[in-house]
Write a protein that holds these residues in place. Structure first.
Motif, PDB file in Angstrom:
ATOM      1  N   THR A   7      52.674 100.380 -31.738  1.00 28.76           N
ATOM      2  CA  THR A   7      52.330  99.841 -32.961  1.00 28.76           C
ATOM      3  C   THR A   7      51.235 100.815 -33.588  1.00 28.76           C
ATOM      4  OG1 THR A   7      50.471  98.543 -32.242  1.00 28.76           O
ATOM      5  CG2 THR A   7      52.643  97.525 -32.768  1.00 28.76           C
ATOM      6  N   THR A   8      50.596 101.565 -32.607  1.00 24.90           N
ATOM      7  CA  THR A   8      49.816 102.730 -33.018  1.00 24.90           C
ATOM      8  C   THR A   8      50.709 104.248 -33.620  1.00 24.90           C
ATOM      9  OG1 THR A   8      49.106 103.334 -31.010  1.00 24.90           O
ATOM     10  CG2 THR A   8      47.818 101.888 -32.470  1.00 24.90           C
ATOM     11  N   ARG A  19      60.545  94.242 -35.770  1.00 21.98           N
ATOM     12  CA  ARG A  19      61.230  94.711 -34.765  1.00 21.98           C
ATOM     13  C   ARG A  19      60.869  94.036 -33.258  1.00 21.98           C
ATOM     14  NH1 ARG A  19      62.912 100.071 -34.380  1.00 21.98           N
ATOM     15  NH2 ARG A  19      62.774 101.166 -36.544  1.00 21.98           N
ATOM     16  N   PRO A  20      61.888  93.639 -32.697  1.00 22.77           N
ATOM     17  CA  PRO A  20      61.755  92.864 -31.459  1.00 22.77           C
ATOM     18  C   PRO A  20      60.893  93.881 -30.473  1.00 22.77           C
ATOM     19  CG  PRO A  20      64.022  93.061 -31.630  1.00 22.77           C
ATOM     20  CD  PRO A  20      63.344  93.899 -32.758  1.00 22.77           C
ATOM     21  N   VAL A  21      59.978  93.450 -29.681  1.00 24.96           N
ATOM     22  CA  VAL A  21      58.795  93.960 -28.936  1.00 24.96           C
ATOM     23  C   VAL A  21      59.482  94.077 -27.543  1.00 24.96           C
ATOM     24  CG1 VAL A  21      56.600  93.826 -27.827  1.00 24.96           C
ATOM     25  CG2 VAL A  21      56.766  93.274 -30.408  1.00 24.96           C
ATOM     26  N   ALA A  62      49.621  88.742 -25.204  1.00 28.28           N
ATOM     27  CA  ALA A  62      50.759  88.577 -26.130  1.00 28.28           C
ATOM     28  C   ALA A  62      50.815  87.523 -27.228  1.00 28.28           C
ATOM     29  CB  ALA A  62      51.986  88.495 -25.076  1.00 28.28           C
ATOM     30  N   LEU A  63      50.820  86.226 -26.862  1.00 32.35           N
ATOM     31  CA  LEU A  63      50.822  85.122 -27.558  1.00 32.35           C
ATOM     32  C   LEU A  63      49.915  85.379 -28.768  1.00 32.35           C
ATOM     33  CD1 LEU A  63      52.112  82.156 -25.758  1.00 32.35           C
ATOM     34  CD2 LEU A  63      53.447  83.715 -27.424  1.00 32.35           C
ATOM     35  N   HIS A  64      48.670  85.804 -28.487  1.00 39.31           N
ATOM     36  CA  HIS A  64      47.487  85.789 -29.424  1.00 39.31           C
ATOM     37  C   HIS A  64      47.495  86.959 -30.431  1.00 39.31           C
ATOM     38  CE1 HIS A  64      45.534  82.564 -27.082  1.00 39.31           C
ATOM     39  NE2 HIS A  64      45.698  83.552 -25.909  1.00 39.31           N
ATOM     40  N   THR A  65      48.146  87.794 -29.885  1.00 46.11           N
ATOM     41  CA  THR A  65      48.256  89.218 -31.044  1.00 46.11           C
ATOM     42  C   THR A  65      49.890  89.222 -31.627  1.00 46.11           C
ATOM     43  OG1 THR A  65      49.626  90.356 -29.004  1.00 46.11           O
ATOM     44  CG2 THR A  65      47.290  90.816 -29.302  1.00 46.11           C
TER      45      THR A  65
END
Length: 146
Positions: A7-8, A19-21, A62-65
């Motif tokens: 993402t950076t 976009r799917p990660v 992952a779920l938190h971000t």
């Protein structure tokens, strides 16, 4: 190697579409770079880490971000924590309400990997087209199971 979140590296593409990660776990910087660019150009949001320990830490958050991965591309042989230990640790500590994402094992080891219960195995070196087809196949399976 530092944890590199794509993402950076790849900011919004201007379309506004999510976009799917895809989480990429490999200790070779050249492979991470190549896979990161390939995934981005095929419509995915790559997140790259250098070993299983970094991947485990990333998955715990992952779920938190809001970056829960559609798939994990996992190298088998890495320092710090290899792919096998990553999978065992992830399965042991997984408490999230969603299933663990499908895992495509990327390896040079031609032996049987059924005991790892991955969604797919892709032998290195591989063609980008083969990886893209397997990611699409995983995506179709996930959508049809809903």
């Amino acid at each position: 190697m530092q944890l590199m979140q794509a993402t950076t590296s790849f900011e919004a593409d201007g379309t506004g579409a999510e976009r799917p990660v895809v989480l990429v776990v490999d200790d070779h910087p050249a492979i991470l770079d190549m896979l990161s660019w390939m995934l981005y150009f095929h419509g995915y949001q790559p997140v790259c880490v250098a070993n299983g320990q970094e991947a485990l830490e990333w998955m715990k958050n992952a779920l938190h971000t809001g970056q829960y991965p559609e798939a994990i591309l996992l190298d088998l042989f890495m320092p710090v924590m290899d792919g096998t230990h990553f999978l065992l640790s992830l399965r042991d500590c997984w408490t999230n309400p969603v299933p663990i994402p499908p895992v495509i094992l990327l390896t040079v080891d031609k032996s049987n990997h059924d005991h790892l219960a991955c969604s797919d195995v892709l032998l290195k070196p591989f063609h980008i087209r083969d990886l893209c087809e397997r990611l699409k196949r995983i995506n179709r399976k996930e959508l049809s199971s809903w």
